[in-house]
Scaffold this motif. Structure first.
Motif, mmCIF file in Angstrom:
data_model
loop_
_atom_site.group_PDB
_atom_site.id
_atom_site.type_symbol
_atom_site.label_atom_id
_atom_site.label_comp_id
_atom_site.label_asym_id
_atom_site.label_seq_id
_atom_site.Cartn_x
_atom_site.Cartn_y
_atom_site.Cartn_z
ATOM 1 N N THR A 59 34.156 13.815 39.009
ATOM 2 C CA THR A 59 33.693 14.976 38.231
ATOM 3 C C THR A 59 32.234 15.367 38.493
ATOM 4 O O THR A 59 31.931 16.566 38.522
ATOM 5 N N VAL A 85 31.275 18.534 40.428
ATOM 6 C CA VAL A 85 31.608 19.904 40.022
ATOM 7 C C VAL A 85 31.153 20.246 38.601
ATOM 8 O O VAL A 85 31.683 21.158 37.979
ATOM 9 N N THR A 86 30.174 19.509 38.087
ATOM 10 C CA THR A 86 29.666 19.859 36.754
ATOM 11 C C THR A 86 28.819 21.128 36.853
ATOM 12 O O THR A 86 28.292 21.443 37.920
ATOM 13 N N PRO A 87 28.688 21.839 35.729
ATOM 14 C CA PRO A 87 27.881 23.063 35.768
ATOM 15 C C PRO A 87 26.465 22.820 36.310
ATOM 16 O O PRO A 87 25.937 23.655 37.051
ATOM 17 N N MET A 126 39.680 20.509 36.859
ATOM 18 C CA MET A 126 38.331 19.956 36.845
ATOM 19 C C MET A 126 37.363 20.896 37.564
ATOM 20 O O MET A 126 36.170 20.921 37.296
ATOM 21 N N ARG A 158 34.980 25.612 36.985
ATOM 22 C CA ARG A 158 33.682 26.309 37.081
ATOM 23 C C ARG A 158 33.319 26.622 38.535
ATOM 24 O O ARG A 158 32.594 27.580 38.800
#
Lengths: 106, 419
Positions: free
Chosen positions: B116, B119-121, B369, B372
């Motif tokens: 994860t 690809v977090t904001p 996931m 965004r």
């Protein structure tokens, strides 16, 4: 009519009058508070209404269900005070509730 | 005497409103190839929203067709399991590729959490400048005024570049990513014709070999935010390489997840703006509608038509008796057209109220996931298109892929008109 305050990540405050029975998420969406996406519409199924409940209110907003715990497990920037706003139902007892918004929803 | 090859045509499909309900097989990939699936699902939503198909090329299966029922099944992972199978056709027992989308907790949880961070904001904000630069370069290179295939020129290339970045994959070899992605989704398990499992295995073995080398390299380097480095350095996944099929499975998941889906939404957006020209006018008048339009594109396209679960116990659901072991197919493509939840669902409306309220990303612990990443790519692309071009004109009917899983296009013929 309970009052609730949302504080955006940049510090902007939104002090709102809310109807008892609504969820904290619904109040934010109805008042166009930025930073609450609520993609699933309140089904505890997307974790895009993540908020930090002010410490002094944590004991009053009720416990997390297993599903809420699971969904928060995959959210970003989760802290002990993290909750999904769709899972908090407003009542007179929560008059004055303060919720901070995370930098972003994932 | 050689038999003539029969290519199915749209007229070979049964009439959606008169075929007996127990003969209704909405998983027939030809329905999607010919863009004829809509009426079949409309009938199911109306007459039998939780529908049992007793016999199909994929075996018996339940169809969940309404928005709120899909949310209910998708968020009940304790009863509706993702273990081993998330598409309607069962995986081949001799070529099982475990991947976290097809695992239940706890394995799903720690594998998903390992990747994860890519690809977090926050991570994406750091990538935005680079993505915009690449979008600009691609658009500036587009031949104006001549017929081109939007899929090859833009949709495929842009998503491939993004994926190469998320894997920190050698840029000059990036074309291998969509090649492997297509090989893995073009499977008899989703109704794709003319491929054998053997051909698929051979190609995926190359993918495994290539990424095996990358893994060794990343494991020896300091940790970074690409998928391979994150997996190689996470204490809970650092031994994944020792189980090559599980490594391959997760590679396929990350490649397909970041590839087909956004590629086809990029193509879909062009098609929808042409089929609904008033919306194109709205967009020209107000480009601040782009973020909302992006959600509407993702709803309208529904790049993955379904996800499948397997019931772990007998359960009554909306008055139907689902038995332990039954296949349960959530048709996202139908939920996104549910008249009871979405106003005028068959219309593409870029300033739609609550546009984010769609099922394309799924719900519950397996929710997309990379949502965004997808939204960011589409947003930047349309921001830059609107700065440069008056219109991307659709000049022929799009060619669609034959699959009941990936809803997508091989050819979207367009002419780009300068401002």
């Amino acid at each position: 009519m309970p009052k609730v305050t949302f504080i955006e990540h940049n510090g902007t405050r939104h002090e709102l009058d809310a109807d008892s029975g609504l969820s904290l998420m619904e109040v934010a969406v109805a008042n166009s508070v930025p930073g609450i996406d609520a993609d699933c519409g309140g089904a505890c199924a997307c974790a895009t209404c993540h908020v930090y409940v002010d410490e002094s209110w944590l004991g009053k907003v009720g416990d997390k269900t297993d599903m809420e715990t699971s969904m928060l497990d995959f959210a970003e920037g989760v802290q002990d005070s993290s909750r999904l706003a769709c899972q908090i139902t407003l009542s007179a007892e929560l008059d004055g509730l303060i919720a901070q918004l995370p930098e972003s929803q994932h | 005497m050689a038999e003539a090859i029969q290519v199915p045509t749209a007229s070979d499909l049964p009439d959606p409103w008169t075929v007996p309900l127990d003969k209704m097989n909405v998983a027939n990939a030809e329905l999607f190839k010919h863009d004829k699936h809509g009426e079949y699902f409309r009938r199911l939503r109306k007459e039998d929203p939780v529908h049992y198909c007793p016999d199909s090329e994929f075996g018996a299966y339940w169809s969940i067709t309404k928005f709120n029922d899909i949310v209910a099944v998708d968020s009940n992972h304790k009863v509706f399991s993702s273990q081993d199978n998330i598409v309607i056709g069962d995986a081949e027992p001799e070529f099982l590729t475990p991947m976290f989308i097809a695992e239940d907790p706890p394995k799903h949880d720690y594998q998903r959490k390992a990747v994860t961070p890519a690809v977090t904001p926050g991570q994406l904000a750091d990538l935005e400048g680079l993505i915009r630069q690449r979008v600009c370069a691609l658009l500036d290179d587009l031949p104006v005024g001549e017929r081109i295939n939007w899929v090859e020129h833009i949709s495929k290339e842009l998503t491939t570049q993004m994926l190469a970045t998320l894997f920190d994959f050698p840029f000059e070899d990036r074309h291998l990513l969509p090649y492997w992605s297509d090989a893995s989704t073009t499977s008899p398990a989703v109704g794709a014709p003319d491929v054998t499992y053997e051909q698929r295995h051979e190609i995926l073995q190359e993918c495994l070999n290539y990424f095996g080398r990358l893994w060794q390299e990343r494991a020896e380097q300091p940790p970074k935010f690409d998928f391979i480095s994150l997996l190689a350095h996470n204490p809970k996944t650092k031994d994944m390489i020792k189980d090559p099929m599980e490594f391959l499975g997760n590679l396929i998941l990350l490649i397909v997840g970041g590839n087909d889906t956004t590629r086809n939404s990029i193509s879909g957006g062009v098609i929808f703006l042409n089929k609904f020209p008033k919306e194109y006018d709205k967009l020209r008048a107000d480009v601040s509608l782009i973020p909302n339009m992006v959600s509407e594109i993702i709803r309208f396209q529904t790049p993955l038509a379904h996800m499948r679960r397997t019931a772990l116990e007998d359960i009554e659901f909306q008055g139907k008796q689902i038995k332990k072991g039954d296949r349960v197919v959530m048709w996202y493509v139908s939920g996104n057209r549910d008249e009871e939840v979405i106003d005028r669902p068959d219309e593409f409306i870029i300033d739609r109220d609550k546009a984010r309220h769609h099922v394309s990303f799924g719900f519950g612990i397996h929710r997309c996931m990379g949502n965004r990443v997808a939204e960011m790519q589409l947003r930047i692309l349309w921001e830059e298109i609107m700065k440069r071009f008056h219109k991307i004109e659709l000049v022929g009917e799009p060619e669609r892929v034959t699959s009941n899983f990936v809803l997508g296009y091989t050819d979207v013929p367009v002419i780009v008109h300068a401002k």
